[in-house]
Design a protein around this motif. Structure first.
Motif, PDB file in Angstrom:
ATOM      1  N   HIS A 196       0.468   0.380   0.156  1.00 33.29           N
ATOM      2  CA  HIS A 196      -0.121   1.140   1.257  1.00 33.29           C
ATOM      3  C   HIS A 196      -1.541   1.613   0.962  1.00 33.29           C
ATOM      4  O   HIS A 196      -2.135   2.328   1.773  1.00 33.29           O
ATOM      5  N   SER A 197      -2.087   1.214  -0.172  1.00 35.01           N
ATOM      6  CA  SER A 197      -3.453   1.614  -0.512  1.00 35.01           C
ATOM      7  C   SER A 197      -4.455   0.853   0.348  1.00 35.01           C
ATOM      8  O   SER A 197      -4.259  -0.325   0.682  1.00 35.01           O
ATOM      9  N   ALA A 198      -5.559   1.522   0.678  1.00 37.23           N
ATOM     10  CA  ALA A 198      -6.621   0.856   1.439  1.00 37.23           C
ATOM     11  C   ALA A 198      -7.202  -0.318   0.660  1.00 37.23           C
ATOM     12  O   ALA A 198      -7.696  -1.283   1.258  1.00 37.23           O
ATOM     13  N   TRP A 199      -7.128  -0.247  -0.656  1.00 38.91           N
ATOM     14  CA  TRP A 199      -7.595  -1.369  -1.488  1.00 38.91           C
ATOM     15  C   TRP A 199      -6.893  -2.662  -1.099  1.00 38.91           C
ATOM     16  O   TRP A 199      -7.483  -3.736  -1.132  1.00 38.91           O
ATOM     17  N   ASN A 200      -5.633  -2.533  -0.704  1.00 38.33           N
ATOM     18  CA  ASN A 200      -4.819  -3.707  -0.387  1.00 38.33           C
ATOM     19  C   ASN A 200      -5.095  -4.261   1.001  1.00 38.33           C
ATOM     20  O   ASN A 200      -4.428  -5.201   1.441  1.00 38.33           O
ATOM     21  N   THR A 201      -6.080  -3.701   1.696  1.00 34.22           N
ATOM     22  CA  THR A 201      -6.427  -4.202   3.036  1.00 34.22           C
ATOM     23  C   THR A 201      -7.798  -4.870   3.066  1.00 34.22           C
ATOM     24  O   THR A 201      -8.200  -5.409   4.095  1.00 34.22           O
ATOM     25  N   ARG A 202      -8.509  -4.834   1.967  1.00 34.30           N
ATOM     26  CA  ARG A 202      -9.893  -5.295   1.953  1.00 34.30           C
ATOM     27  C   ARG A 202      -9.981  -6.793   1.655  1.00 34.30           C
ATOM     28  O   ARG A 202      -9.179  -7.353   0.905  1.00 34.30           O
ATOM     29  N   GLY A 203     -10.994  -7.432   2.234  1.00 32.32           N
ATOM     30  CA  GLY A 203     -11.154  -8.871   2.084  1.00 32.32           C
ATOM     31  C   GLY A 203     -11.516  -9.300   0.681  1.00 32.32           C
ATOM     32  O   GLY A 203     -10.968 -10.268   0.149  1.00 32.32           O
ATOM     33  N   TRP A 204     -12.444  -8.604   0.042  1.00 34.94           N
ATOM     34  CA  TRP A 204     -12.917  -9.007  -1.281  1.00 34.94           C
ATOM     35  C   TRP A 204     -11.850  -8.853  -2.351  1.00 34.94           C
ATOM     36  O   TRP A 204     -11.881  -9.544  -3.376  1.00 34.94           O
ATOM     37  N   THR A 205     -10.900  -7.945  -2.147  1.00 36.38           N
ATOM     38  CA  THR A 205      -9.936  -7.672  -3.217  1.00 36.38           C
ATOM     39  C   THR A 205      -8.926  -8.797  -3.406  1.00 36.38           C
ATOM     40  O   THR A 205      -8.236  -8.822  -4.429  1.00 36.38           O
ATOM     41  N   VAL A 206      -8.835  -9.733  -2.470  1.00 33.80           N
ATOM     42  CA  VAL A 206      -7.906 -10.854  -2.651  1.00 33.80           C
ATOM     43  C   VAL A 206      -8.278 -11.635  -3.909  1.00 33.80           C
ATOM     44  O   VAL A 206      -7.449 -11.865  -4.795  1.00 33.80           O
ATOM     45  N   GLN A 207      -9.546 -12.051  -4.001  1.00 34.28           N
ATOM     46  CA  GLN A 207      -9.961 -12.803  -5.185  1.00 34.28           C
ATOM     47  C   GLN A 207     -10.014 -11.921  -6.421  1.00 34.28           C
ATOM     48  O   GLN A 207      -9.856 -12.403  -7.545  1.00 34.28           O
ATOM     49  N   GLU A 208     -10.194 -10.618  -6.228  1.00 38.11           N
ATOM     50  CA  GLU A 208     -10.353  -9.733  -7.375  1.00 38.11           C
ATOM     51  C   GLU A 208      -9.060  -9.512  -8.137  1.00 38.11           C
ATOM     52  O   GLU A 208      -9.098  -9.103  -9.306  1.00 38.11           O
ATOM     53  N   PHE A 209      -7.896  -9.746  -7.495  1.00 38.71           N
ATOM     54  CA  PHE A 209      -6.668  -9.680  -8.278  1.00 38.71           C
ATOM     55  C   PHE A 209      -6.051 -11.050  -8.498  1.00 38.71           C
ATOM     56  O   PHE A 209      -5.193 -11.209  -9.367  1.00 38.71           O
ATOM     57  N   LEU A 210      -6.501 -12.066  -7.761  1.00 36.09           N
ATOM     58  CA  LEU A 210      -6.015 -13.418  -8.022  1.00 36.09           C
ATOM     59  C   LEU A 210      -6.723 -14.058  -9.214  1.00 36.09           C
ATOM     60  O   LEU A 210      -6.106 -14.757 -10.017  1.00 36.09           O
ATOM     61  N   ALA A 211      -8.034 -13.823  -9.334  1.00 35.56           N
ATOM     62  CA  ALA A 211      -8.833 -14.530 -10.337  1.00 35.56           C
ATOM     63  C   ALA A 211      -8.542 -14.112 -11.781  1.00 35.56           C
ATOM     64  O   ALA A 211      -8.430 -14.975 -12.654  1.00 35.56           O
ATOM     65  N   PRO A 212      -8.437 -12.815 -12.110  1.00 33.89           N
ATOM     66  CA  PRO A 212      -8.307 -12.432 -13.530  1.00 33.89           C
ATOM     67  C   PRO A 212      -6.944 -12.802 -14.110  1.00 33.89           C
ATOM     68  O   PRO A 212      -5.941 -12.912 -13.390  1.00 33.89           O
ATOM     69  N   GLY A 213      -6.928 -12.948 -15.429  1.00 32.59           N
ATOM     70  CA  GLY A 213      -5.664 -13.152 -16.119  1.00 32.59           C
ATOM     71  C   GLY A 213      -5.030 -11.842 -16.548  1.00 32.59           C
ATOM     72  O   GLY A 213      -3.822 -11.751 -16.726  1.00 32.59           O
ATOM     73  N   VAL A 214      -5.871 -10.805 -16.713  1.00 30.21           N
ATOM     74  CA  VAL A 214      -5.382  -9.497 -17.160  1.00 30.21           C
ATOM     75  C   VAL A 214      -5.898  -8.427 -16.199  1.00 30.21           C
ATOM     76  O   VAL A 214      -7.108  -8.324 -15.976  1.00 30.21           O
ATOM     77  N   VAL A 215      -4.981  -7.658 -15.616  1.00 31.41           N
ATOM     78  CA  VAL A 215      -5.375  -6.579 -14.706  1.00 31.41           C
ATOM     79  C   VAL A 215      -4.588  -5.311 -15.049  1.00 31.41           C
ATOM     80  O   VAL A 215      -3.470  -5.378 -15.566  1.00 31.41           O
ATOM     81  N   LEU A 216      -5.200  -4.178 -14.747  1.00 32.67           N
ATOM     82  CA  LEU A 216      -4.523  -2.890 -14.866  1.00 32.67           C
ATOM     83  C   LEU A 216      -4.846  -2.067 -13.627  1.00 32.67           C
ATOM     84  O   LEU A 216      -6.017  -1.938 -13.252  1.00 32.67           O
ATOM     85  N   PHE A 217      -3.816  -1.518 -13.004  1.00 32.27           N
ATOM     86  CA  PHE A 217      -3.988  -0.674 -11.827  1.00 32.27           C
ATOM     87  C   PHE A 217      -4.046   0.787 -12.265  1.00 32.27           C
ATOM     88  O   PHE A 217      -3.155   1.266 -12.984  1.00 32.27           O
ATOM     89  N   TYR A 218      -5.088   1.498 -11.799  1.00 31.43           N
ATOM     90  CA  TYR A 218      -5.251   2.914 -12.124  1.00 31.43           C
ATOM     91  C   TYR A 218      -5.156   3.752 -10.858  1.00 31.43           C
ATOM     92  O   TYR A 218      -5.686   3.380  -9.800  1.00 31.43           O
ATOM     93  N   GLN A 219      -4.498   4.897 -10.981  1.00 31.06           N
ATOM     94  CA  GLN A 219      -4.361   5.828  -9.868  1.00 31.06           C
ATOM     95  C   GLN A 219      -5.613   6.695  -9.740  1.00 31.06           C
ATOM     96  O   GLN A 219      -6.548   6.564 -10.528  1.00 31.06           O
ATOM     97  N   ALA A 220      -5.590   7.595  -8.769  1.00 29.83           N
ATOM     98  CA  ALA A 220      -6.777   8.402  -8.462  1.00 29.83           C
ATOM     99  C   ALA A 220      -7.266   9.211  -9.652  1.00 29.83           C
ATOM    100  O   ALA A 220      -8.470   9.453  -9.798  1.00 29.83           O
ATOM    101  N   ASP A 221      -6.345   9.645 -10.523  1.00 28.38           N
ATOM    102  CA  ASP A 221      -6.744  10.458 -11.679  1.00 28.38           C
ATOM    103  C   ASP A 221      -6.998   9.605 -12.918  1.00 28.38           C
ATOM    104  O   ASP A 221      -7.079  10.129 -14.025  1.00 28.38           O
ATOM    105  N   TRP A 222      -7.100   8.313 -12.748  1.00 26.64           N
ATOM    106  CA  TRP A 222      -7.360   7.359 -13.824  1.00 26.64           C
ATOM    107  C   TRP A 222      -6.227   7.294 -14.843  1.00 26.64           C
ATOM    108  O   TRP A 222      -6.441   7.066 -16.034  1.00 26.64           O
ATOM    109  N   THR A 223      -5.011   7.490 -14.348  1.00 25.62           N
ATOM    110  CA  THR A 223      -3.823   7.178 -15.136  1.00 25.62           C
ATOM    111  C   THR A 223      -3.243   5.879 -14.605  1.00 25.62           C
ATOM    112  O   THR A 223      -3.420   5.537 -13.428  1.00 25.62           O
ATOM    113  N   LEU A 224      -2.523   5.158 -15.462  1.00 28.79           N
ATOM    114  CA  LEU A 224      -1.992   3.856 -15.071  1.00 28.79           C
ATOM    115  C   LEU A 224      -0.891   3.994 -14.026  1.00 28.79           C
ATOM    116  O   LEU A 224      -0.077   4.924 -14.067  1.00 28.79           O
TER     117      LEU A 224
END
Length: 671
Positions: free
Chosen positions: A306-334
């Motif tokens: 439900h994050s707005a990040w998940n509605t944006r056009g550019w973010t499709v390639q930004e999570f498909l392309a990398p081999g290693v990703v980490l999602f951080y919450q608003a307070d910069w915790t995982l």
């Protein structure tokens, strides 16, 4: 008597020294360096005139990481024999292990000089074993240049907090301890040069990418140029950049990239290069940090979807392309899995993304760019939005592996049209024509908006092998077989669909429309529903915003409309191109008179079981199933335009055995 005693003592000393050296050498072989040092020291106490003893002890001290002691012994070897290369070789080793790399390289240069000027040919030949500092420097420079060719143009140095272009990055490397260590070690082991240099360069220059949703007043390039990021006021979105750099630095990475401030938005050439390279940058990143500014701490599963990040056009390639990703919450915790070093290995997070994006888990974890599955990839982006209208197309360049001009200011339709045109041109895939909605001004066969791909694609009914065999068995009439073979041959000889100057040259099977009648009742005032009749097809209804010209075959011979089945080699399961010529030859019949063709002999009426003919009849069976059709309107110049519909136009032939109704094979030019 005295002389004899002296000789005896000398012999005893020599024997003791030899025994110490022998025992010391055995200790070295057993990696017992402490014992070796003690024994070499005892030998030196007995006979301090032998520089070889100091050389052996220097090496043993290195085994104990006693760098100062090893350096002392190396200097003693040089003192005994300044013309020998051995002392300088030991000195280089001691200084290198002590991380005094500048001095180590200087000692190594002297060693090379001693070898080059040695009087003994065998010693002089040893020079060939080693590289020279200048050669190694050139090799390092080439490795750096090669690595940075696939790296972002600018990166933030997370140690200094300063933005660096490639020149500044290179200079930073050349003054770093990593560079000096690499230079010192590579000149010693030239046979490992390429591998060790490339690995060291990668470790130094690896970078971390940021994926996020842009907010108001993001820091741009001019806001941080020639400044220290950490020293800027921690207000607004500047804190996001600062926290990103700190997280990256604390994770052990020196370089960080954010699209807000690492691209010069005022340079058209740089923007163009960045848009076309961004997928590669994300793919080659050591880590991509995805910041979810609207996901609060301690969120449960579902917050990411439900994050707005998940509605944006550019973010499709930004999570498909990398081999290693980490999602951080608003307070910069995982997010969710705080112990993971790669959230692409988190089953829960990947399942959440799969459910919310429609992208299968395999593609999420190990996506590869390219033209395959073009319609599916367009559907992934069909629900996404971008701030600039052209970006919805530009954000897909990397996903499809294309490089196209970036022209901000062109329309959304033109940007999307150029992308779709390139997909068809490179792949011949006509699945991109499978959409509902409004036609593009770029070309009527393409949609005006990527949202047109949101509905599921048309799916042909599945036929089992038994069903196909049964239907093929019902088509064993000689005339049907001959017509099927001819149709197969015609389709096999068609060229692939192609674009030129915004015009689509589309190979297809055409069915002339014989009657168009408008229905009076209207559910939606802006749309019109028409009853359509076409030669060889079952009657159908089409709803469109276009006002079709009603006509009846009984009243007019004018037929301005065609219903067409776009031809696709892969959809129709035709053979690969390499084997087409032989198959077409097999299916072709000898020239014959029309009487022979249509009447046939008694042999002609017997079932035909040859493989080529069976393949042709299987094609007829597939062509007899419902298909997604395009309605085309002829223009004054003989070209056609697609009539857009608000739903898929599903057509089906009336009679499977009436192959002659499918024989109108053409390539049409569509505006």
């Amino acid at each position: 008597m005295m002389l004899r005693r002296t000789v005896s003592l000398i012999g005893l000393t020599f024997d003791c020294t030899a025994q110490c050296v022998t025992k010391a050498d055995e200790a070295v072989s057993a990696n017992n360096h402490e014992v070796a040092v003690n024994l070499y020291s005892a030998a030196i106490a007995l006979d301090s005139s032998r520089h070889s003893l100091f050389a052996h002890r220097s090496q043993a001290n290195l085994g104990l990481k006693l760098h100062a002691e090893a350096l002392y012994d190396a200097e003693k070897v040089i003192e005994f024999d300044p013309s020998s290369y051995i002392g300088y070789e030991l000195k280089h080793a001691a200084l290198h292990e002590a991380q005094l790399y500048d001095e180590a390289v200087a000692a190594f240069k002297i060693m090379l000089f001693k070898l080059e000027n040695a009087s003994d040919p065998q010693i002089k030949k040893l020079r060939q074993k080693y590289g020279s500092p200048s050669e190694v420097e050139d090799a390092i420079r080439r490795a750096v240049q090669s690595y940075l060719d696939s790296a972002p143009l600018r990166l933030v140095n997370t140690s200094t907090g300063r933005l660096c272009d490639r020149h500044a990055q290179t200079n930073s490397f050349k003054t770093s301890i990593e560079y000096k260590q690499l230079l010192s070690s590579s000149i010693k082991h030239p046979h490992l040069q390429t591998e060790s240099i490339e690995k060291a360069v990668e470790m130094y220059f690896r970078w971390v990418m940021l994926s996020h949703r842009w907010e108001n007043e993001e820091p741009l390039l001019h806001d941080i140029a020639d400044k220290v990021v950490y020293d800027l006021d921690p207000v607004g979105t500047m804190t996001k950049l600062q926290n990103f750099c700190k997280i990256t630095r604390d994770a052990g990475y020196l370089w960080a990239w954010s699209d807000t401030c690492c691209i010069d938005q005022h340079s058209n050439s740089e923007v163009q290069r960045s848009v076309n390279s961004m997928f590669v940058w994300y793919h080659n990143s050591a880590l991509t940090i995805i910041y979810l500014s609207d996901v609060p701490p301690l969120s449960q599963s579902g917050a990411l979807a439900h994050s707005a990040w998940n509605t944006r056009g550019w973010t499709v390639q930004e999570f498909l392309a990398p081999g290693v990703v980490l999602f951080y919450q608003a307070d910069w915790t995982l997010y969710l899995d705080a112990r993971s070093s790669n959230h692409k290995k988190s089953v829960a997070i990947m399942q959440e993304l799969e459910a919310s994006t429609g992208i299968d888990a395999q593609a999420l974890v190990s996506f590869r760019p390219g033209m395959a599955g073009a319609r599916e990839k367009l559907q992934w982006a069909s629900t996404r939005v971008t701030t600039l209208q052209e970006d919805i197309a530009y954000s897909l360049f990397g996903i499809f592996g294309v490089h196209l001009p970036v022209i901000y200011g062109e329309t959304k339709q033109n940007a999307l049209g150029r992308l779709l045109q390139e997909i068809v041109a490179q792949s011949g895939d006509i699945s991109v024509l499978d959409w509902v909605g409004k036609s593009s001004e770029f070309n009527s066969c393409l949609p005006a908006d990527i949202a047109a791909y949101r509905p599921p694609p048309f799916t042909s009914p599945f036929l089992s092998e038994d069903q196909i065999h049964t239907l093929v068995s019902s088509l064993q009439d000689a005339i049907v077989v001959k017509l099927a073979s001819t149709l197969y041959s015609r389709l096999g000889n068609l060229t692939a669909p192609r674009f030129g100057n915004c015009r689509l040259h589309l190979p297809c099977i055409a069915f002339p429309v014989t009657e168009v009648r408008r229905r009076r009742s209207q559910e939606r005032m802006s749309y019109f529903t028409f009853e359509i009749k076409a030669d060889g097809l079952q009657d159908m209804l089409i709803t469109t915003e276009d006002k079709l010209v009603p006509f009846s075959q009984a009243k007019s011979t004018r037929q301005p409309y065609l219903l067409v089945r776009p031809w696709n080699r892969y959809d129709l399961e035709l053979p690969a191109l390499a084997g087409d010529a032989q198959i077409v030859d097999d299916l072709s019949e000898p020239e014959s008179s029309s009487d022979e063709y249509f009447s046939g002999s008694s042999e002609d009426n017997e079932p035909v079981d040859s493989e080529p003919h069976s393949r042709a009849l299987s094609l007829i069976v597939r062509l007899g199933q419902p298909f997604g059709a395009l309605l085309l309107a002829q223009q004054r110049g003989g070209e056609y335009k697609r009539v857009a519909s608000d739903h898929n136009i599903t057509a089906q032939v009336k009679d499977l055995t009436a192959v002659h109704d499918m024989m109108d094979v053409r390539t049409l030019e569509i505006l």
